[in-house]
Design an enzyme around this catalytic site. Structure first.
Site, short mmCIF file in Angstrom:
data_model
loop_
_atom_site.label_atom_id
_atom_site.label_comp_id
_atom_site.label_asym_id
_atom_site.label_seq_id
_atom_site.Cartn_x
_atom_site.Cartn_y
_atom_site.Cartn_z
N GLN A 1 -4.79 -16.35 10.42
CA GLN A 1 -6.05 -16.95 9.96
C GLN A 1 -7.15 -15.91 9.85
O GLN A 1 -8.01 -16.00 8.96
CB GLN A 1 -6.48 -18.11 10.87
CG GLN A 1 -6.75 -17.76 12.31
CD GLN A 1 -5.51 -17.84 13.19
OE1 GLN A 1 -4.40 -17.73 12.70
NE2 GLN A 1 -5.71 -18.05 14.47
N TYR B 1 -8.58 -5.27 12.08
CA TYR B 1 -7.90 -6.19 13.01
C TYR B 1 -7.60 -5.45 14.30
O TYR B 1 -7.00 -4.38 14.29
CB TYR B 1 -6.60 -6.73 12.41
CG TYR B 1 -6.03 -7.87 13.23
CD1 TYR B 1 -6.25 -9.18 12.87
CD2 TYR B 1 -5.31 -7.62 14.39
CE1 TYR B 1 -5.77 -10.23 13.64
CE2 TYR B 1 -4.83 -8.65 15.17
CZ TYR B 1 -5.06 -9.96 14.79
OH TYR B 1 -4.59 -10.99 15.57
N ASP C 1 -2.83 10.07 20.67
CA ASP C 1 -3.11 8.63 20.69
C ASP C 1 -4.58 8.33 20.95
O ASP C 1 -5.08 7.30 20.51
CB ASP C 1 -2.28 7.96 21.79
CG ASP C 1 -0.87 7.61 21.33
OD1 ASP C 1 -0.61 7.67 20.12
OD2 ASP C 1 -0.04 7.28 22.19
N GLN D 1 6.40 6.49 24.59
CA GLN D 1 6.63 5.60 23.45
C GLN D 1 7.50 4.42 23.85
O GLN D 1 7.29 3.30 23.39
CB GLN D 1 7.27 6.37 22.30
CG GLN D 1 6.40 7.49 21.77
CD GLN D 1 4.98 7.03 21.50
OE1 GLN D 1 4.72 6.22 20.63
NE2 GLN D 1 4.03 7.54 22.28
N GLU E 1 7.43 9.06 13.47
CA GLU E 1 5.99 8.84 13.56
C GLU E 1 5.33 9.99 14.31
O GLU E 1 4.35 10.58 13.85
CB GLU E 1 5.74 7.52 14.29
CG GLU E 1 4.28 7.18 14.52
CD GLU E 1 4.09 5.95 15.38
OE1 GLU E 1 2.97 5.41 15.37
OE2 GLU E 1 5.04 5.55 16.09
N HIS E 2 5.86 10.32 15.49
CA HIS E 2 5.36 11.43 16.30
C HIS E 2 6.48 12.45 16.48
O HIS E 2 7.60 12.08 16.86
CB HIS E 2 4.93 10.95 17.70
CG HIS E 2 3.97 9.80 17.68
ND1 HIS E 2 4.36 8.51 17.94
CD2 HIS E 2 2.64 9.76 17.46
CE1 HIS E 2 3.31 7.71 17.87
NE2 HIS E 2 2.25 8.43 17.57
N HIS F 1 -5.77 0.60 -31.18
CA HIS F 1 -5.96 1.83 -30.41
C HIS F 1 -6.15 3.01 -31.35
O HIS F 1 -7.08 3.83 -31.19
CB HIS F 1 -4.73 2.11 -29.52
CG HIS F 1 -4.70 1.33 -28.24
ND1 HIS F 1 -4.54 -0.02 -28.20
CD2 HIS F 1 -4.81 1.76 -26.95
CE1 HIS F 1 -4.54 -0.43 -26.94
NE2 HIS F 1 -4.70 0.64 -26.15
N SER G 1 6.80 1.86 17.58
CA SER G 1 6.37 3.23 17.82
C SER G 1 7.59 4.15 18.01
O SER G 1 8.64 3.73 18.49
CB SER G 1 5.47 3.29 19.06
OG SER G 1 4.85 4.53 19.15
N ASN H 1 0.60 -8.43 15.60
CA ASN H 1 1.96 -8.89 15.85
C ASN H 1 2.67 -9.21 14.53
O ASN H 1 2.15 -8.94 13.45
CB ASN H 1 1.95 -10.09 16.80
CG ASN H 1 1.21 -11.29 16.22
OD1 ASN H 1 1.01 -11.39 15.01
ND2 ASN H 1 0.83 -12.21 17.08
N GLU I 1 3.38 3.73 -30.99
CA GLU I 1 3.59 2.58 -30.11
C GLU I 1 3.29 1.25 -30.81
O GLU I 1 3.42 0.18 -30.21
CB GLU I 1 2.71 2.70 -28.87
CG GLU I 1 3.12 3.86 -27.96
CD GLU I 1 2.28 3.94 -26.69
OE1 GLU I 1 1.28 3.19 -26.58
OE2 GLU I 1 2.64 4.73 -25.80
N HIS J 1 5.92 1.08 24.96
CA HIS J 1 5.22 0.20 24.03
C HIS J 1 5.92 -1.15 23.91
O HIS J 1 5.32 -2.20 24.05
CB HIS J 1 5.11 0.84 22.65
CG HIS J 1 3.94 1.77 22.51
ND1 HIS J 1 2.65 1.32 22.53
CD2 HIS J 1 3.88 3.11 22.33
CE1 HIS J 1 1.83 2.35 22.38
NE2 HIS J 1 2.55 3.45 22.26
#
Length: 434
Positions: free
Chosen positions: A194, A133, A365, A262, A330-331, A424, A240, A217, A419, A265
Protein backbone atom coordinates in the site's frame (compact mmCIF):
# COMPACT_ATOMS: atom_id res chain seq x y z
CA UNK A 1 30.39 -26.68 13.48
CA UNK A 2 28.34 -25.06 10.69
CA UNK A 3 27.93 -27.44 7.77
CA UNK A 4 29.22 -25.66 4.66
CA UNK A 5 29.85 -27.00 1.16
CA UNK A 6 33.42 -27.64 0.03
CA UNK A 7 34.07 -27.19 -3.69
CA UNK A 8 37.23 -27.48 -5.77
CA UNK A 9 37.70 -25.79 -9.14
CA UNK A 10 39.77 -28.80 -10.27
CA UNK A 11 36.79 -31.17 -10.01
CA UNK A 12 35.06 -32.02 -13.28
CA UNK A 13 31.64 -31.20 -11.83
CA UNK A 14 32.67 -27.86 -10.33
CA UNK A 15 30.80 -25.64 -12.81
CA UNK A 16 27.57 -27.55 -12.27
CA UNK A 17 27.94 -27.48 -8.48
CA UNK A 18 28.66 -23.75 -8.53
CA UNK A 19 25.60 -23.13 -10.68
CA UNK A 20 23.44 -25.02 -8.19
CA UNK A 21 24.90 -23.01 -5.33
CA UNK A 22 24.18 -19.68 -7.03
CA UNK A 23 20.64 -20.54 -8.09
CA UNK A 24 18.05 -18.45 -6.29
CA UNK A 25 14.41 -17.72 -6.98
CA UNK A 26 12.62 -14.70 -5.55
CA UNK A 27 9.75 -16.86 -4.33
CA UNK A 28 7.18 -14.44 -5.72
CA UNK A 29 4.43 -17.02 -6.05
CA UNK A 30 1.18 -16.30 -7.82
CA UNK A 31 -0.51 -15.75 -4.46
CA UNK A 32 1.89 -12.95 -3.58
CA UNK A 33 1.48 -11.28 -6.97
CA UNK A 34 -2.30 -11.53 -6.80
CA UNK A 35 -2.42 -10.04 -3.30
CA UNK A 36 -0.12 -7.21 -4.30
CA UNK A 37 -2.12 -6.40 -7.43
CA UNK A 38 -5.32 -6.29 -5.38
CA UNK A 39 -3.76 -3.82 -2.94
CA UNK A 40 -2.30 -1.65 -5.70
CA UNK A 41 -5.59 -1.56 -7.58
CA UNK A 42 -7.40 -0.51 -4.41
CA UNK A 43 -4.91 2.26 -3.65
CA UNK A 44 -5.09 3.51 -7.23
CA UNK A 45 -8.91 3.58 -7.13
CA UNK A 46 -9.59 4.64 -3.54
CA UNK A 47 -6.47 6.57 -2.50
CA UNK A 48 -6.34 7.49 1.18
CA UNK A 49 -9.23 5.20 2.13
CA UNK A 50 -7.36 2.12 0.92
CA UNK A 51 -4.13 3.23 2.58
CA UNK A 52 -5.94 3.61 5.91
CA UNK A 53 -7.70 0.27 5.55
CA UNK A 54 -4.55 -1.73 4.78
CA UNK A 55 -2.51 0.09 7.44
CA UNK A 56 -5.08 -0.87 10.05
CA UNK A 57 -5.22 -4.45 8.74
CA UNK A 58 -1.50 -5.17 8.45
CA UNK A 59 0.10 -2.83 11.00
CA UNK A 60 -2.75 -2.60 13.51
CA UNK A 61 -2.46 1.17 13.33
CA UNK A 62 -5.73 3.13 13.31
CA UNK A 63 -5.97 6.76 12.26
CA UNK A 64 -8.88 8.96 11.18
CA UNK A 65 -6.96 10.19 8.14
CA UNK A 66 -3.71 9.62 6.28
CA UNK A 67 -2.63 13.02 7.55
CA UNK A 68 -2.60 11.36 10.97
CA UNK A 69 -0.01 8.91 9.65
CA UNK A 70 2.46 11.69 8.84
CA UNK A 71 5.37 12.19 11.22
CA UNK A 72 5.97 15.93 11.76
CA UNK A 73 9.43 17.40 11.29
CA UNK A 74 9.50 18.28 14.98
CA UNK A 75 9.31 14.56 15.78
CA UNK A 76 12.31 13.87 13.54
CA UNK A 77 14.32 16.57 15.28
CA UNK A 78 13.21 15.32 18.69
CA UNK A 79 14.45 11.84 17.78
CA UNK A 80 17.81 13.28 16.71
CA UNK A 81 18.13 15.02 20.04
CA UNK A 82 16.94 11.98 22.03
CA UNK A 83 19.39 9.38 20.73
CA UNK A 84 22.78 9.01 22.49
CA UNK A 85 25.44 11.49 21.42
CA UNK A 86 27.63 8.70 20.03
CA UNK A 87 24.83 7.53 17.73
CA UNK A 88 24.13 11.09 16.59
CA UNK A 89 27.83 11.58 15.80
CA UNK A 90 27.93 8.28 13.91
CA UNK A 91 24.91 9.26 11.80
CA UNK A 92 26.38 12.65 10.98
CA UNK A 93 29.80 11.20 10.15
CA UNK A 94 28.30 8.53 7.90
CA UNK A 95 26.07 11.10 6.14
CA UNK A 96 29.04 13.38 5.56
CA UNK A 97 31.13 10.59 4.03
CA UNK A 98 28.26 9.32 1.85
CA UNK A 99 27.67 12.88 0.65
CA UNK A 100 31.35 13.46 -0.09
CA UNK A 101 31.48 10.32 -2.23
CA UNK A 102 28.21 11.16 -3.94
CA UNK A 103 29.39 14.61 -4.96
CA UNK A 104 32.07 12.98 -7.10
CA UNK A 105 29.37 11.09 -9.03
CA UNK A 106 27.28 13.98 -10.30
CA UNK A 107 26.84 14.03 -14.08
CA UNK A 108 27.49 17.33 -15.84
CA UNK A 109 26.04 19.26 -18.76
CA UNK A 110 28.22 19.36 -21.87
CA UNK A 111 28.04 20.66 -25.42
CA UNK A 112 30.15 20.74 -28.55
CA UNK A 113 29.81 22.40 -31.96
CA UNK A 114 30.58 20.45 -35.11
CA UNK A 115 32.12 21.81 -38.32
CA UNK A 116 28.89 23.24 -39.80
CA UNK A 117 27.83 24.99 -36.60
CA UNK A 118 25.37 22.40 -35.27
CA UNK A 119 25.40 22.29 -31.47
CA UNK A 120 25.03 18.92 -29.74
CA UNK A 121 25.04 18.30 -26.02
CA UNK A 122 23.61 16.88 -22.85
CA UNK A 123 21.46 18.55 -20.21
CA UNK A 124 21.39 16.94 -16.74
CA UNK A 125 18.45 17.57 -14.41
CA UNK A 126 17.42 16.00 -11.09
CA UNK A 127 14.21 14.09 -10.54
CA UNK A 128 11.41 16.20 -9.10
CA UNK A 129 10.46 13.73 -6.35
CA UNK A 130 11.62 10.40 -4.93
CA UNK A 131 9.98 7.95 -2.53
CA UNK A 132 12.15 6.14 0.00
CA UNK A 133 10.87 2.87 1.46
CA UNK A 134 12.41 2.00 4.84
CA UNK A 135 11.62 -1.22 6.74
CA UNK A 136 10.12 -0.42 10.15
CA UNK A 137 8.80 -1.81 13.40
CA UNK A 138 11.42 -3.45 15.60
CA UNK A 139 13.93 -3.42 12.74
CA UNK A 140 16.14 -0.35 12.58
CA UNK A 141 17.86 0.55 9.31
CA UNK A 142 19.15 4.11 9.65
CA UNK A 143 21.93 3.23 7.20
CA UNK A 144 19.29 2.54 4.54
CA UNK A 145 17.83 6.01 5.08
CA UNK A 146 21.23 7.65 4.62
CA UNK A 147 22.31 5.54 1.63
CA UNK A 148 19.13 6.34 -0.29
CA UNK A 149 18.38 9.89 0.83
CA UNK A 150 21.84 11.51 0.81
CA UNK A 151 22.65 10.81 -2.88
CA UNK A 152 19.17 12.03 -3.81
CA UNK A 153 19.84 15.27 -1.97
CA UNK A 154 23.24 15.65 -3.64
CA UNK A 155 21.56 15.10 -7.02
CA UNK A 156 19.19 17.98 -6.28
CA UNK A 157 15.92 16.02 -5.97
CA UNK A 158 13.14 18.47 -5.20
CA UNK A 159 11.14 16.44 -2.69
CA UNK A 160 12.00 13.29 -0.75
CA UNK A 161 9.07 11.34 0.73
CA UNK A 162 9.84 8.52 3.17
CA UNK A 163 7.45 5.71 4.07
CA UNK A 164 8.13 3.44 7.04
CA UNK A 165 5.73 0.93 8.58
CA UNK A 166 5.00 1.35 12.29
CA UNK A 167 3.37 -1.88 13.50
CA UNK A 168 1.29 -1.15 16.61
CA UNK A 169 2.52 2.44 16.36
CA UNK A 170 6.13 1.49 17.07
CA UNK A 171 8.70 3.86 15.55
CA UNK A 172 12.46 3.70 15.85
CA UNK A 173 14.17 6.91 16.94
CA UNK A 174 17.40 6.04 15.13
CA UNK A 175 15.54 5.76 11.81
CA UNK A 176 13.74 9.06 12.41
CA UNK A 177 17.01 10.71 13.42
CA UNK A 178 18.61 9.50 10.18
CA UNK A 179 15.74 11.07 8.25
CA UNK A 180 16.43 14.36 10.03
CA UNK A 181 20.17 14.18 9.25
CA UNK A 182 19.50 13.31 5.58
CA UNK A 183 16.99 16.12 5.10
CA UNK A 184 13.92 14.01 4.28
CA UNK A 185 10.97 16.30 3.55
CA UNK A 186 8.01 14.19 4.66
CA UNK A 187 7.62 10.88 6.52
CA UNK A 188 4.51 8.67 6.57
CA UNK A 189 4.01 5.63 8.80
CA UNK A 190 2.78 3.45 5.96
CA UNK A 191 4.35 0.22 4.78
CA UNK A 192 3.89 -2.74 2.48
CA UNK A 193 2.43 -2.77 -1.01
CA UNK A 194 0.00 0.00 0.00
CA UNK A 195 2.92 2.37 0.62
CA UNK A 196 4.43 1.55 -2.78
CA UNK A 197 1.05 2.12 -4.42
CA UNK A 198 0.57 5.46 -2.66
CA UNK A 199 3.99 6.65 -3.83
CA UNK A 200 3.44 5.42 -7.37
CA UNK A 201 -0.11 6.70 -7.94
CA UNK A 202 -0.43 9.43 -5.33
CA UNK A 203 -3.37 9.99 -2.99
CA UNK A 204 -5.05 13.09 -1.65
CA UNK A 205 -2.41 13.19 1.10
CA UNK A 206 0.66 11.29 -0.12
CA UNK A 207 2.25 12.85 -3.22
CA UNK A 208 3.07 10.71 -6.24
CA UNK A 209 6.81 10.45 -6.87
CA UNK A 210 8.96 9.84 -9.93
CA UNK A 211 11.04 7.00 -8.50
CA UNK A 212 10.85 4.58 -5.56
CA UNK A 213 14.01 3.33 -3.86
CA UNK A 214 14.77 1.31 -0.76
CA UNK A 215 14.55 -2.30 0.47
CA UNK A 216 11.52 -4.24 1.66
CA UNK A 217 10.02 -7.69 2.04
CA UNK A 218 8.68 -9.91 -0.74
CA UNK A 219 5.42 -7.92 -0.93
CA UNK A 220 7.29 -4.63 -1.27
CA UNK A 221 9.58 -6.11 -3.95
CA UNK A 222 6.59 -7.47 -5.86
CA UNK A 223 4.82 -4.11 -5.62
CA UNK A 224 7.88 -2.28 -6.94
CA UNK A 225 8.01 -4.67 -9.86
CA UNK A 226 4.32 -4.04 -10.62
CA UNK A 227 4.53 -0.22 -10.57
CA UNK A 228 7.72 -0.01 -12.63
CA UNK A 229 6.88 2.00 -15.73
CA UNK A 230 4.49 4.23 -13.84
CA UNK A 231 7.50 5.21 -11.75
CA UNK A 232 11.16 4.29 -11.79
CA UNK A 233 12.60 1.90 -9.21
CA UNK A 234 16.13 1.28 -8.01
CA UNK A 235 16.27 -2.52 -8.35
CA UNK A 236 14.66 -5.77 -7.23
CA UNK A 237 17.17 -6.98 -4.68
CA UNK A 238 17.81 -10.60 -3.74
CA UNK A 239 19.49 -11.95 -0.60
CA UNK A 240 22.72 -10.35 0.59
CA UNK A 241 25.99 -11.85 -0.68
CA UNK A 242 29.68 -11.81 0.02
CA UNK A 243 32.58 -13.50 -1.75
CA UNK A 244 36.02 -13.34 -0.14
CA UNK A 245 39.19 -14.05 -2.11
CA UNK A 246 42.07 -14.69 0.31
CA UNK A 247 45.70 -15.72 -0.09
CA UNK A 248 45.70 -17.51 3.27
CA UNK A 249 47.59 -14.82 5.17
CA UNK A 250 44.66 -13.05 6.83
CA UNK A 251 43.58 -13.95 10.36
CA UNK A 252 41.03 -16.79 9.90
CA UNK A 253 38.76 -15.25 12.53
CA UNK A 254 38.57 -12.03 10.50
CA UNK A 255 37.41 -13.99 7.47
CA UNK A 256 34.97 -16.05 9.53
CA UNK A 257 33.41 -12.85 10.89
CA UNK A 258 33.22 -11.40 7.38
CA UNK A 259 31.33 -14.47 6.15
CA UNK A 260 29.02 -14.27 9.17
CA UNK A 261 28.33 -10.59 8.47
CA UNK A 262 26.25 -11.52 5.45
CA UNK A 263 24.97 -14.88 6.67
CA UNK A 264 23.27 -13.21 9.63
CA UNK A 265 20.97 -11.21 7.32
CA UNK A 266 18.71 -14.15 6.55
CA UNK A 267 18.67 -17.86 5.76
CA UNK A 268 19.01 -17.24 2.00
CA UNK A 269 22.06 -14.96 2.24
CA UNK A 270 25.21 -16.25 0.55
CA UNK A 271 28.76 -16.34 1.95
CA UNK A 272 31.61 -17.79 -0.13
CA UNK A 273 35.36 -17.98 0.50
CA UNK A 274 37.80 -18.75 -2.33
CA UNK A 275 41.48 -19.49 -1.66
CA UNK A 276 44.36 -21.38 -3.28
CA UNK A 277 45.75 -22.07 0.21
CA UNK A 278 43.61 -25.13 0.83
CA UNK A 279 44.72 -25.56 4.45
CA UNK A 280 43.49 -22.01 5.10
CA UNK A 281 39.96 -23.11 4.21
CA UNK A 282 40.17 -25.60 7.08
CA UNK A 283 41.42 -22.92 9.48
CA UNK A 284 38.54 -20.61 8.56
CA UNK A 285 36.07 -23.46 9.07
CA UNK A 286 37.54 -24.05 12.54
CA UNK A 287 37.31 -20.32 13.29
CA UNK A 288 33.65 -20.31 12.31
CA UNK A 289 33.07 -23.19 14.70
CA UNK A 290 34.68 -21.20 17.54
CA UNK A 291 32.87 -17.94 16.82
CA UNK A 292 29.40 -19.14 15.87
CA UNK A 293 27.97 -19.59 19.36
CA UNK A 294 28.98 -16.02 20.23
CA UNK A 295 26.59 -14.73 17.58
CA UNK A 296 23.08 -13.74 18.72
CA UNK A 297 21.80 -14.75 15.27
CA UNK A 298 23.65 -18.08 15.29
CA UNK A 299 20.67 -20.10 14.05
CA UNK A 300 20.23 -17.83 11.01
CA UNK A 301 23.96 -17.90 10.26
CA UNK A 302 24.10 -21.69 10.53
CA UNK A 303 21.13 -22.16 8.19
CA UNK A 304 22.49 -19.62 5.70
CA UNK A 305 25.86 -21.34 5.53
CA UNK A 306 24.23 -24.75 5.14
CA UNK A 307 21.87 -23.52 2.43
CA UNK A 308 24.08 -21.35 0.25
CA UNK A 309 27.57 -21.01 1.74
CA UNK A 310 30.77 -22.52 0.31
CA UNK A 311 34.50 -22.82 0.81
CA UNK A 312 36.08 -23.08 -2.64
CA UNK A 313 39.58 -24.38 -3.31
CA UNK A 314 41.12 -22.62 -6.32
CA UNK A 315 44.32 -23.25 -8.28
CA UNK A 316 45.75 -19.74 -8.03
CA UNK A 317 44.82 -16.03 -8.12
CA UNK A 318 43.72 -16.13 -11.77
CA UNK A 319 41.47 -19.09 -11.03
CA UNK A 320 39.97 -17.30 -8.02
CA UNK A 321 39.29 -14.20 -10.13
CA UNK A 322 37.53 -16.38 -12.71
CA UNK A 323 35.27 -17.74 -9.94
CA UNK A 324 34.56 -14.20 -8.70
CA UNK A 325 33.59 -13.08 -12.21
CA UNK A 326 31.27 -16.08 -12.53
CA UNK A 327 29.60 -15.35 -9.19
CA UNK A 328 29.44 -11.54 -9.77
CA UNK A 329 28.85 -10.97 -6.04
CA UNK A 330 27.19 -8.05 -4.34
CA UNK A 331 30.22 -7.65 -2.04
CA UNK A 332 33.70 -8.83 -3.00
CA UNK A 333 36.52 -8.77 -0.46
CA UNK A 334 40.06 -9.06 -1.83
CA UNK A 335 41.85 -10.06 1.37
CA UNK A 336 45.26 -10.12 -0.29
CA UNK A 337 48.73 -8.69 0.11
CA UNK A 338 48.28 -7.06 -3.32
CA UNK A 339 44.56 -6.60 -4.05
CA UNK A 340 45.36 -4.45 -7.06
CA UNK A 341 46.85 -7.53 -8.70
CA UNK A 342 43.40 -9.16 -8.60
CA UNK A 343 41.87 -6.15 -10.34
CA UNK A 344 44.62 -6.26 -12.93
CA UNK A 345 44.05 -10.01 -13.40
CA UNK A 346 40.74 -9.26 -15.10
CA UNK A 347 38.23 -8.80 -12.31
CA UNK A 348 35.10 -7.32 -13.89
CA UNK A 349 31.92 -8.19 -12.01
CA UNK A 350 31.13 -7.08 -8.45
CA UNK A 351 28.80 -4.59 -6.80
CA UNK A 352 31.50 -3.26 -4.48
CA UNK A 353 35.13 -4.31 -4.08
CA UNK A 354 36.81 -4.16 -0.67
CA UNK A 355 40.57 -3.96 -1.09
CA UNK A 356 43.09 -5.43 1.34
CA UNK A 357 43.02 -7.23 4.67
CA UNK A 358 41.82 -4.31 6.77
CA UNK A 359 38.78 -3.40 4.66
CA UNK A 360 35.80 -5.29 6.02
CA UNK A 361 32.54 -5.30 4.10
CA UNK A 362 30.79 -3.93 7.19
CA UNK A 363 32.52 -0.56 6.70
CA UNK A 364 30.84 -0.28 3.33
CA UNK A 365 27.46 -1.04 4.85
CA UNK A 366 27.60 1.98 7.11
CA UNK A 367 30.15 4.68 6.64
CA UNK A 368 32.95 4.18 4.10
CA UNK A 369 31.16 6.45 1.62
CA UNK A 370 30.18 4.36 -1.44
CA UNK A 371 26.57 3.24 -1.49
CA UNK A 372 25.51 -0.04 0.09
CA UNK A 373 22.55 -0.47 -2.28
CA UNK A 374 24.19 -2.96 -4.64
CA UNK A 375 23.24 -5.42 -7.39
CA UNK A 376 22.60 -8.97 -6.16
CA UNK A 377 21.92 -12.39 -7.70
CA UNK A 378 24.62 -11.98 -10.37
CA UNK A 379 23.12 -8.75 -11.69
CA UNK A 380 26.49 -7.04 -11.11
CA UNK A 381 27.26 -8.39 -14.59
CA UNK A 382 25.11 -5.61 -16.03
CA UNK A 383 24.14 -3.16 -13.28
CA UNK A 384 25.77 -0.82 -10.80
CA UNK A 385 25.47 0.46 -7.23
CA UNK A 386 22.87 3.10 -6.40
CA UNK A 387 24.32 6.57 -6.82
CA UNK A 388 23.65 10.18 -7.67
CA UNK A 389 23.18 9.20 -11.32
CA UNK A 390 20.06 7.23 -10.31
CA UNK A 391 18.45 10.49 -9.20
CA UNK A 392 19.43 12.47 -12.30
CA UNK A 393 18.30 12.18 -15.89
CA UNK A 394 19.80 13.30 -19.18
CA UNK A 395 18.22 15.22 -22.04
CA UNK A 396 19.89 15.39 -25.43
CA UNK A 397 20.48 18.88 -26.87
CA UNK A 398 20.38 19.44 -30.65
CA UNK A 399 20.54 22.86 -32.34
CA UNK A 400 21.13 22.90 -36.10
CA UNK A 401 22.66 25.75 -38.02
CA UNK A 402 21.18 26.39 -41.51
CA UNK A 403 24.14 24.53 -43.00
CA UNK A 404 23.69 21.67 -40.56
CA UNK A 405 19.96 21.44 -41.32
CA UNK A 406 20.75 21.14 -45.04
CA UNK A 407 23.43 18.51 -44.59
CA UNK A 408 21.64 16.41 -41.99
CA UNK A 409 18.30 16.86 -43.77
CA UNK A 410 19.64 15.09 -46.84
CA UNK A 411 20.72 12.09 -44.73
CA UNK A 412 17.53 12.04 -42.66
CA UNK A 413 15.27 12.26 -45.72
CA UNK A 414 17.08 9.42 -47.45
CA UNK A 415 16.66 7.14 -44.44
CA UNK A 416 13.04 8.24 -43.84
CA UNK A 417 12.07 7.46 -47.45
CA UNK A 418 13.71 4.08 -47.00
CA UNK A 419 11.46 3.42 -44.01
CA UNK A 420 8.37 4.64 -45.83
CA UNK A 421 7.88 7.59 -43.47
CA UNK A 422 7.16 10.38 -45.93
CA UNK A 423 6.22 13.04 -43.38
CA UNK A 424 9.56 12.52 -41.64
CA UNK A 425 11.34 12.97 -44.94
CA UNK A 426 9.32 16.06 -45.86
CA UNK A 427 9.96 17.63 -42.45
CA UNK A 428 13.69 17.34 -43.04
CA UNK A 429 13.53 18.36 -46.72
CA UNK A 430 11.58 21.57 -46.11
CA UNK A 431 14.41 22.97 -44.03
CA UNK A 432 16.92 21.98 -46.72
CA UNK A 433 14.91 23.89 -49.32
CA UNK A 434 14.84 27.04 -47.20
Amino acid sequence: MPSIKRLDTRDTGFATELERLLAWESGEEAGVRDAVREILDAVKAEGDAAVLRYTERFDRLERDSVAGLEVPQQRLQAALEAIPAAQREALETAAERIGEYARHQSMQDWQFTDADGTVLGQRVTPLDSVGLYVPGGKAAYPSSVLMNAVPARVAGVGQLIMVVPAPDGELNDLVLAAAAVAGVDRVFTVGGAQAVGALAYGTATIPAVDKIVGPGNIFVAAAKREVFGTVGIDMIAGPSEILVVCDGETDPEWIAADLFSQAEHDEQAQSILVSWDHAFLDRVNEAMDRLLEEMPRADIIRTSLQNRGALIAARDLDDAVAVANRVAPEHLELSLADPQAALDAGLRHAGAVFMGRHTSEALGDYCAGPNHVLPTSRTARFSSPLGVYDFQKRSSIIQCSPEGAARLGRTAAELAHGEGLTAHARSAELRRES
